[in-house]
Design a protein around this motif. Structure first.
Motif, PDB file in Angstrom:
ATOM      1  N   GLY A  36     -72.930  35.251 105.352  1.00  0.00           N
ATOM      2  CA  GLY A  36     -73.481  34.523 104.780  1.00  0.00           C
ATOM      3  C   GLY A  36     -74.554  35.348 104.720  1.00  0.00           C
ATOM      4  O   GLY A  36     -74.976  36.268 103.916  1.00  0.00           O
ATOM      5  N   GLY A  37     -76.074  34.848 104.040  1.00  0.00           N
ATOM      6  CA  GLY A  37     -77.332  34.558 103.770  1.00  0.00           C
ATOM      7  C   GLY A  37     -77.708  33.966 102.627  1.00  0.00           C
ATOM      8  O   GLY A  37     -77.048  32.983 102.289  1.00  0.00           O
ATOM      9  N   ARG A  38     -78.608  34.631 101.893  1.00  0.00           N
ATOM     10  CA  ARG A  38     -79.084  33.616 100.903  1.00  0.00           C
ATOM     11  C   ARG A  38     -78.919  33.864  99.661  1.00  0.00           C
ATOM     12  O   ARG A  38     -78.654  32.965  98.826  1.00  0.00           O
ATOM     13  CB  ARG A  38     -80.491  34.548 100.503  1.00  0.00           C
ATOM     14  CG  ARG A  38     -82.189  33.701 101.326  1.00  0.00           C
ATOM     15  CD  ARG A  38     -83.060  34.282 101.094  1.00  0.00           C
ATOM     16  NE  ARG A  38     -83.051  35.652 100.077  1.00  0.00           N
ATOM     17  CZ  ARG A  38     -84.612  36.066  99.916  1.00  0.00           C
ATOM     18  NH1 ARG A  38     -84.903  35.395  99.564  1.00  0.00           N
ATOM     19  NH2 ARG A  38     -84.703  37.174  99.483  1.00  0.00           N
ATOM     20  N   LEU A  39     -77.536  34.911  99.350  1.00  0.00           N
ATOM     21  CA  LEU A  39     -76.648  35.072  98.593  1.00  0.00           C
ATOM     22  C   LEU A  39     -75.855  34.077  97.971  1.00  0.00           C
ATOM     23  O   LEU A  39     -74.992  33.373  97.348  1.00  0.00           O
ATOM     24  CB  LEU A  39     -76.430  35.946  98.040  1.00  0.00           C
ATOM     25  CG  LEU A  39     -77.030  37.224  97.708  1.00  0.00           C
ATOM     26  CD1 LEU A  39     -76.177  39.000  97.743  1.00  0.00           C
ATOM     27  CD2 LEU A  39     -77.601  36.824  96.540  1.00  0.00           C
ATOM     28  N   SER A  40     -75.196  33.807  99.566  1.00  0.00           N
ATOM     29  CA  SER A  40     -73.983  32.646  99.466  1.00  0.00           C
ATOM     30  C   SER A  40     -74.775  31.716  98.890  1.00  0.00           C
ATOM     31  O   SER A  40     -73.315  30.873  99.128  1.00  0.00           O
ATOM     32  CB  SER A  40     -74.059  32.943 101.063  1.00  0.00           C
ATOM     33  OG  SER A  40     -74.756  32.124 102.231  1.00  0.00           O
ATOM     34  N   GLU A  41     -75.439  30.749  99.099  1.00  0.00           N
ATOM     35  CA  GLU A  41     -76.002  29.847  98.434  1.00  0.00           C
ATOM     36  C   GLU A  41     -75.975  29.615  96.888  1.00  0.00           C
ATOM     37  O   GLU A  41     -75.484  28.562  96.096  1.00  0.00           O
ATOM     38  CB  GLU A  41     -77.216  29.311  99.221  1.00  0.00           C
ATOM     39  CG  GLU A  41     -77.162  29.235 100.559  1.00  0.00           C
ATOM     40  CD  GLU A  41     -78.140  28.406 100.849  1.00  0.00           C
ATOM     41  OE1 GLU A  41     -78.909  27.428 100.103  1.00  0.00           O
ATOM     42  OE2 GLU A  41     -79.294  28.906 101.783  1.00  0.00           O
ATOM     43  N   HIS A  42     -75.634  30.578  96.608  1.00  0.00           N
ATOM     44  CA  HIS A  42     -76.443  30.893  94.961  1.00  0.00           C
ATOM     45  C   HIS A  42     -74.929  31.082  94.194  1.00  0.00           C
ATOM     46  O   HIS A  42     -74.716  31.619  92.604  1.00  0.00           O
ATOM     47  CB  HIS A  42     -77.769  31.035  94.379  1.00  0.00           C
ATOM     48  CG  HIS A  42     -78.322  30.498  95.360  1.00  0.00           C
ATOM     49  ND1 HIS A  42     -78.983  29.325  95.139  1.00  0.00           N
ATOM     50  CD2 HIS A  42     -79.245  31.507  96.898  1.00  0.00           C
ATOM     51  CE1 HIS A  42     -79.762  28.810  96.223  1.00  0.00           C
ATOM     52  NE2 HIS A  42     -80.540  30.346  96.655  1.00  0.00           N
ATOM     53  N   TYR A  43     -74.493  32.341  94.911  1.00  0.00           N
ATOM     54  CA  TYR A  43     -73.335  33.287  93.930  1.00  0.00           C
ATOM     55  C   TYR A  43     -71.911  33.130  94.740  1.00  0.00           C
ATOM     56  O   TYR A  43     -71.554  32.446  96.072  1.00  0.00           O
ATOM     57  CB  TYR A  43     -74.534  34.700  94.506  1.00  0.00           C
ATOM     58  CG  TYR A  43     -74.637  35.356  93.140  1.00  0.00           C
ATOM     59  CD1 TYR A  43     -75.156  35.793  92.405  1.00  0.00           C
ATOM     60  CD2 TYR A  43     -76.362  35.509  94.075  1.00  0.00           C
ATOM     61  CE1 TYR A  43     -76.058  36.246  91.558  1.00  0.00           C
ATOM     62  CE2 TYR A  43     -77.575  34.719  93.289  1.00  0.00           C
ATOM     63  CZ  TYR A  43     -77.361  35.923  92.347  1.00  0.00           C
ATOM     64  OH  TYR A  43     -78.651  35.960  91.266  1.00  0.00           O
ATOM     65  N   ASP A  44     -71.152  33.537  93.852  1.00  0.00           N
ATOM     66  CA  ASP A  44     -69.707  32.806  94.311  1.00  0.00           C
ATOM     67  C   ASP A  44     -69.147  34.786  95.299  1.00  0.00           C
ATOM     68  O   ASP A  44     -69.091  35.493  94.464  1.00  0.00           O
ATOM     69  CB  ASP A  44     -68.184  32.821  92.998  1.00  0.00           C
ATOM     70  CG  ASP A  44     -67.353  33.610  93.378  1.00  0.00           C
ATOM     71  OD1 ASP A  44     -66.999  33.062  94.602  1.00  0.00           O
ATOM     72  OD2 ASP A  44     -66.558  32.989  92.557  1.00  0.00           O
ATOM     73  N   LEU A  45     -69.241  34.918  96.372  1.00  0.00           N
ATOM     74  CA  LEU A  45     -68.697  35.979  96.622  1.00  0.00           C
ATOM     75  C   LEU A  45     -67.743  36.332  96.882  1.00  0.00           C
ATOM     76  O   LEU A  45     -67.245  37.651  96.990  1.00  0.00           O
ATOM     77  CB  LEU A  45     -69.632  36.354  97.877  1.00  0.00           C
ATOM     78  CG  LEU A  45     -70.808  36.096  98.085  1.00  0.00           C
ATOM     79  CD1 LEU A  45     -71.518  35.302  99.645  1.00  0.00           C
ATOM     80  CD2 LEU A  45     -71.868  36.456  97.272  1.00  0.00           C
TER      81      LEU A  45
ATOM     82  N   LYS B 290     -72.075  28.955 103.599  1.00  0.00           N
ATOM     83  CA  LYS B 290     -73.590  28.893 102.829  1.00  0.00           C
ATOM     84  C   LYS B 290     -75.052  27.975 103.582  1.00  0.00           C
ATOM     85  O   LYS B 290     -75.912  28.644 103.505  1.00  0.00           O
ATOM     86  CB  LYS B 290     -73.454  27.569 101.521  1.00  0.00           C
ATOM     87  CG  LYS B 290     -72.195  27.453 100.815  1.00  0.00           C
ATOM     88  CD  LYS B 290     -72.055  26.857  99.941  1.00  0.00           C
ATOM     89  CE  LYS B 290     -70.921  27.259  98.749  1.00  0.00           C
ATOM     90  NZ  LYS B 290     -70.379  26.425  97.238  1.00  0.00           N
ATOM     91  N   ASP B 291     -74.330  27.422 105.237  1.00  0.00           N
ATOM     92  CA  ASP B 291     -75.757  27.667 105.533  1.00  0.00           C
ATOM     93  C   ASP B 291     -75.502  27.526 107.347  1.00  0.00           C
ATOM     94  O   ASP B 291     -73.591  27.446 107.660  1.00  0.00           O
ATOM     95  CB  ASP B 291     -76.532  26.134 105.256  1.00  0.00           C
ATOM     96  CG  ASP B 291     -75.430  25.615 104.585  1.00  0.00           C
ATOM     97  OD1 ASP B 291     -74.713  24.834 105.913  1.00  0.00           O
ATOM     98  OD2 ASP B 291     -75.956  24.355 103.899  1.00  0.00           O
TER      99      ASP B 291
END
Length: 219
Positions: free
Chosen positions: A176-185, A197-198
């Motif tokens: 998780g973390g801020r990148l998980s909301e905006h990037y394809d990990l 994501k949250d």
């Protein structure tokens, strides 16, 4: 229902480093669950602090003061809501990748796992992979939560997941973390890695995990 201006009000107290006013504001919403307090109040408050910092409306010192103040509030809230520590059979570890300093979200996740009956170890920010592996070998957690918020740390995410996958009893890896909301990990993760994501997705995963565990125990 939360007043839409409330998180910004709380953000102001955090930026002042005013723990008394911040705690009083949180106490005014005591009817909210721990999850809702985190998701609807504290998270948007810290997101507002981040927005101000990214737009050069506050300094890095202001952002650090807000983070430390928020850390105190989360610790006090968890102590008030969770009560005495108990021993549990299910174990989870939480940490930020090496070089990662944004740990507030991870700390809230740690509290939610405790609330749901898990024994946890929370390592906070900036933990190199070799120490993660050693701790996991010694403690044998069922779940390890990793937080990543900086794009150029994504190759490290892959390294952590790869090394933890080599353990005799590989844990479930949650990212998780801020990148998980905006990037394809997904390209940096294994097929079995869980990306959340949250906090709402975290809650849903925990509920499903509890249901599965009860079903398994019945057989």
């Amino acid at each position: 229902m939360i007043n839409l201006s409330f998180p910004k009000e709380l953000a102001g107290y955090l930026l002042e480093g005013n723990t008394a006013k911040a705690w009083k504001a949180i106490e005014q919403q005591k009817e909210l669950s721990l999850l809702d307090t985190y998701h609807e109040i504290i998270t948007p408050a810290m997101q507002h602090v981040g927005f101000l910092w990214e737009n050069n409306e506050i300094s890095v010192a202001d952002e650090h003061l807000a983070t430390v103040t928020c850390d105190f509030i989360i610790s006090r809230l968890a102590h008030a809501r969770l009560g005495k520590e108990k021993q549990h059979s299910r174990r989870a570890m939480f940490l930020c990748l090496e070089g990662e300093q944004h740990y507030i979200g991870l700390k809230m996740v740690n509290s939610l796992f405790k609330e749901n009956g898990w024994e946890t170890k929370y390592f906070g920010s900036d933990l190199p992979v070799e120490f993660v592996v050693k701790s996991a070998e010694a403690w044998n957690p069922e779940v390890i939560g990793l937080s990543v918020s900086i794009v150029y740390h994504l190759p490290k995410l892959n390294e952590y997941i790869t090394e933890l996958g080599k353990l005799p009893k590989p844990p479930v890896i949650i990212v998780g973390g801020r990148l998980s909301e905006h990037y394809d990990l997904r390209p940096y993760c294994s097929e079995n890695t869980i990306i959340l994501k949250d906090l709402i997705e975290m809650r849903d995963w925990l509920k499903n995990e509890q249901t599965t565990s009860k079903q398994d125990a019945a057989f």
